[in-house]
Design an enzyme around this catalytic site. Structure first.
Site, PDB file in Angstrom:
ATOM      1  N   GLY A 166       0.824  -1.209   0.000  1.00 21.92           N
ATOM      2  CA  GLY A 166       0.000   0.000   0.000  1.00 21.92           C
ATOM      3  C   GLY A 166       0.852   1.250   0.000  1.00 21.92           C
TER       4      GLY A 166
ATOM      5  N   GLY B 278       0.319   5.704   0.320  1.00 20.42           N
ATOM      6  CA  GLY B 278      -0.642   6.786   0.500  1.00 20.42           C
ATOM      7  C   GLY B 278       0.060   8.037   0.942  1.00 20.42           C
ATOM      8  N   GLY B 279      -0.738   9.017   1.365  1.00 19.08           N
ATOM      9  CA  GLY B 279      -0.183  10.287   1.803  1.00 19.08           C
ATOM     10  C   GLY B 279       0.768  10.095   2.964  1.00 19.08           C
TER      11      GLY B 279
ATOM     12  CE  LYS C 122      -0.372   2.445   8.360  1.00 17.64           C
ATOM     13  NZ  LYS C 122      -1.339   3.438   8.770  1.00 17.64           N
TER      14      LYS C 122
ATOM     15  CG  ASP D  71      -8.875  10.129   8.513  1.00 22.19           C
ATOM     16  OD1 ASP D  71      -9.918  10.362   7.862  1.00 22.19           O
ATOM     17  OD2 ASP D  71      -7.770   9.921   7.977  1.00 22.19           O
TER      18      ASP D  71
END
Ligand SMILES: *[C@@H]1O[C@H](CO)[C@@H](O)[C@H](O)[C@H]1NC(C)=O
Ligand SMILES: *[C@@H]1O[C@H](CO)[C@@H](O)[C@H](O)[C@H]1NC(C)=O
Ligand SMILES: *[C@@H]1O[C@H](CO)[C@@H](O)[C@H](O)[C@H]1NC(C)=O
Ligand SMILES: *[C@@H]1O[C@H](CO)[C@@H](O)[C@H](O)[C@H]1NC(C)=O
Ligand SMILES: *[C@@H]1O[C@H](CO)[C@@H](O)[C@H](O)[C@H]1NC(C)=O
Length: 748
Positions: free
Chosen positions: A482, A484-485, A502, A598
């Site tokens: 993955g 993303g931002g 991560k 979020d």
């Protein structure tokens, strides 16, 4: 005064070393004649004494190794054991006068802060279960505390609380690593209160933990209690505080109102050996269930040490009455710190009792490896040979290397060696320059580690601190799952566990203490619907985070990816119910209320059974926020509470709004934003206003005739979550309660 072993035994450990060696060699060669490994192990255990000559080795089923003992001259001060022969088998109790426990029975009236009456039951001696000198541990039975409504159902209640005294100067402290504080009950917050320590510090020292809350009058939530799970519903657990070694304390309750006294009259609190207690939902019903089931108590672990002494420094004379009398033993500071004295251990490759002469005996690794080859490796080609303090595993003739390391290879021919010699010269020059580079790199690694709060995190349990090298094999493009931002996510294995790593975009700045605190908070959130943070790596510019890996990806992927997996209404319902449960748990943590900020399908991950786990709160956003340096709103606008956008004030109701959008997305199967400008939320709100049924908006896959009522109820609940008047929005707990009712009616 310290009671020493008889003078005879004192002399025997001063036998000239060579004599001991000879005796030992003789016995080990005779032992090697015995071929059957298991039989030999048994035989040896029989031969080896665990205590002083002439002293009883057992009391009933409990072995009594020195420094513990039952008879005069058989124990060190503080380690006396009483063997009570009125039981069959006999039972062992700690006889040291400072050690005991009792139950304080206290009667309260509802609404009163002060007890109506209190009885302190007689102190009783602490019963031992077993003792391990190698670990420096004794297991004992600790009583379970209970808080029950009075039998006459007046609404008044009775607390029966355990009080345990180990004695501040005694040899025992509560093991911090081997015990947990566990609470069981409808609404319970177990607590440890420590008396002597608080007197010393002039403050009330309390340690408590929240587990159940906000369940008042909502019997439906009882469905969420699961057998075997001590993660917040019906049962909760917490690690013990590391701050102070606990010797004198009681287990208690922080919450004393019990709304469910008719069906669930009692709650329990206990300090118990980790993993020992397995929660079962029937434990929530009935009176004094746990104290009645465990009348002797539940096992907990004590660390013991030799007080009033310290390990001798290098070349120093050992203290008087030095306890580590065995050869091949060493001295280590006690687990509670040097103030708690020291413990004795056998050297590596020896085991036995370091507290008695000749107690530490050589381990015959070659024999033991027949039982467990992994413990003592020796590659199959090797021939295993035991020796004192280790073993050898030579390679076969003509081979070189080490069979223990599994590096046996053919010897080089002479010509090859000459060439190798030349190459080596060149290599060593390269190696030296390489070493200089490596040193610089190491220094940088250390700097990053400290900058990222490594020193704070070292003190936290439950968080693994990974080295850069541990994660290196995982950070390959073939493992990328993955992007993303926030950064990149990689999948891999660590310690035989599938993990997601991560890696944030580098170059971001963080307050190290703030980061460390977030990590600690998140590591304490233990709930089946919240993703588990396993650890982190601080040795890089921006810390990397290691989470448990969930095989089905995010709810967003499942709903909207091209190869769409079809989810039945039942599965979708259980996804919203369980996600809501996770959010309720976060919102209701009494110490540190956590607001997600979020909530969206991309942050709801699914395991192999499609059970959801909420991810990406706390740390991830901390990093993301820092990256933008705006200090303003973070998160996805499609799910963002408009009130929060206006006021900038994030509350738990903001999560409720976002969760409403998630419900709509699940029942419509459509993304929260539409390209043509009209959003999913507006579509539903419009139909809601016109009192229309939103039938045409539902996902065709689940909109079957029989289920339309369910879908309408879900849409109705979602619309309530989207109310622009924050006070009109239900709380997350109410949302969960409503979802459970909808789920129930779908099942029936
Ligand atoms: C042994 O246990 C019994 C029953 O609890 C008790 O009455 C007795 O005093 C104990 N004996 C000793 C020697 O502690
Ligand atoms: C309930 O029992 C307690 C003692 O067990 C007593 O003090 C109290 O008065 C009783 N309440 C009622 C309503 O009978
Ligand atoms: C605790 O209080 C006593 C007197 O009340 C005082 O002498 C002592 O210094 C205090 N200890 C600490 C750690 O503050
Ligand atoms: C938990 O196990 C007990 C039996 O040990 C059973 O009666 C109970 O229904 C189970 N509870 C759940 C929620 O599965
Ligand atoms: C034990 O603790 C003391 C004091 O903290 C320390 O000076 C000593 O080095 C420690 N000894 C060992 C063997 O760790």
């Amino acid at each position: 005064m310290t009671i020493t072993p008889s003078s005879q035994s004192h002399n025997s450990h001063r036998l000239p070393i060579f004599l001991v060696l000879l005796l030992h060699l003789a016995s080990s060669s005779s032992r090697s004649l015995i071929l059957e490994a298991a039989a030999a192990a048994e035989e040896e255990d029989e031969q080896r004494s665990i205590t002083l000559p002439g002293c009883p080795e057992r009391c009933g089923d409990t072995p009594i190794p020195f420094p513990f003992g039952t008879k005069p001259g058989c124990f060190r001060e503080g380690f006396q054991v009483t063997c009570n022969d009125s039981f069959t088998p006999h039972r062992a109790f700690l006889a040291y006068t400072g050690v005991n426990q009792h139950i304080a029975e206290i009667y309260y009236k509802v609404g009163w802060h002060y007890p109506v009456w209190r009885i302190d039951h007689d102190n009783t001696a602490l019963e031992l279960i077993d003792i391990s000198v190698t670990k420096g541990e004794a297991r004992a039975y600790g009583l379970v505390s209970s808080l029950c409504n009075a039998a006459n159902l007046s609404g008044d209640y009775v607390a029966k609380c355990q009080n345990l005294a180990l004695g501040e100067r005694g040899p025992f402290i509560l093991s911090v690593t081997r015990n947990l504080l566990v609470g069981v009950g409808w609404r319970v917050e177990p607590k440890i209160m420590s008396y002597l320590w608080s007197a010393y510090r002039n403050s009330t020292y309390e340690f408590s933990l929240a587990c159940l809350s906000d369940l008042m009058g909502m019997p439906k939530l009882l469905q969420l209690a699961t057998n075997g799970s001590c993660s917040s519903r019906g049962c909760c657990q917490a690690a013990l505080p590391e701050a102070a070694p606990l010797t004198d304390f009681g287990t208690w309750f922080s919450i004393d109102e019990n709304p469910m006294w008719q069906t669930n009259p009692c709650s329990y609190a206990m300090v118990v050996e980790s993993e020992w207690y397995s929660f079962s939902t029937p434990d929530l019903y009935g009176v004094e269930v746990l104290p009645r089931r465990y009348p002797r108590g539940v096992p907990f672990v004590l660390d013991f040490s030799i007080r009033n002494g310290a390990c001798p420094g290098k070349g120093q004379k050992p203290p008087r009455d030095y306890a580590c009398v065995s050869g091949n033993s060493y001295c280590a500071n006690a687990s509670g710190g040097a103030a708690h004295g020291y413990v004795c251990r056998c050297l590596e490759h020896y085991d036995g009792n370091p507290y008695i002469a000749n107690g530490c005996q050589d381990i015959d690794e070659c024999r033991l490896r027949k039982l467990n080859p992994e413990l003592y490796p020796c590659s199959t080609d090797g021939i295993c040979k035991n020796r004192l303090g280790g073993y050898d595993c030579p390679c076969k003739p003509g081979m070189k290397g080490d069979g223990i390391k599994g590096t046996c290879t053919d010897k080089f021919p002479l010509a090859a060696r000459v060439i190798v010699g030349g190459i080596c010269g060149i290599f060593s020059i390269a190696a030296i320059s390489f070493l200089i580079l490596l040193r610089k790199e190491k220094q940088k690694t250390r700097e990053f580690y400290q900058k990222n709060g490594g020193l704070t995190l070292e003190k936290a349990k439950f968080i693994k601190l990974f080295k850069k090298e541990d994660l290196k094999p995982i950070l390959k493009s073939s493992n990328l799952i993955g992007k993303g931002g926030f950064g990149e996510v990689y999948k891999g294995f660590l310690d035989n566990e599938e993990v997601a790593v991560k890696k944030p975009i580098s170059g971001t700045m963080l307050e190290n203490e703030q980061f460390a605190n977030e990590v600690i908070i998140q590591s304490r959130v233990i709930h089946k619907n919240i993703i588990r943070l396993i650890g982190c790596c601080l040795e890089v510019d921006t810390p990397m985070l290691v989470y448990e890996f969930l095989s089905n990806g995010s709810l967003y992927d499942i709903l909207h990816s091209k190869k769409k997996v079809s989810l039945t209404l039942g599965v979708r319902l259980s996804i919203v119910v369980e996600s809501a449960d996770g959010l309720v748990y976060m919102h209701s943590k009494t110490n540190t209320k956590i607001i997600h900020g979020d909530v969206k399908p991309a942050n709801i991950l699914l395991d192999d059974k499609f059970a959801p786990k909420i991810s990406d709160f706390g740390i991830s956003r901390l990093i993301a926020r820092d990256k933008k340096h705006t200090g303003s709103i973070i998160g996805d606008m499609s799910y963002m509470d408009p009130v929060y956008v206006q006021t900038g004030l994030l509350t738990d109701k903001s999560d409720v709004y976002s969760f409403g959008v998630v419900i709509l997305e699940l029942i419509s199967g459509k993304k929260a934003t539409h390209s043509d400008g009209s959003s999913l939320v507006n579509n539903f709100l419009e139909t809601g206003k016109k009192k229309n049924k939103a039938t045409e908006l539902f996902d065709k896959e689940i909109a079957v005739a029989g289920d339309l009522d369910i879908l309408d109820s879900l849409a109705g609940l979602a619309v309530e979550c989207l109310n622009l008047d924050v006070d009109q929005r239900p709380s997350m707990t109410e949302v969960l309660e409503r979802l459970l009712i909808i789920n129930q009616s779908h099942k029936s």
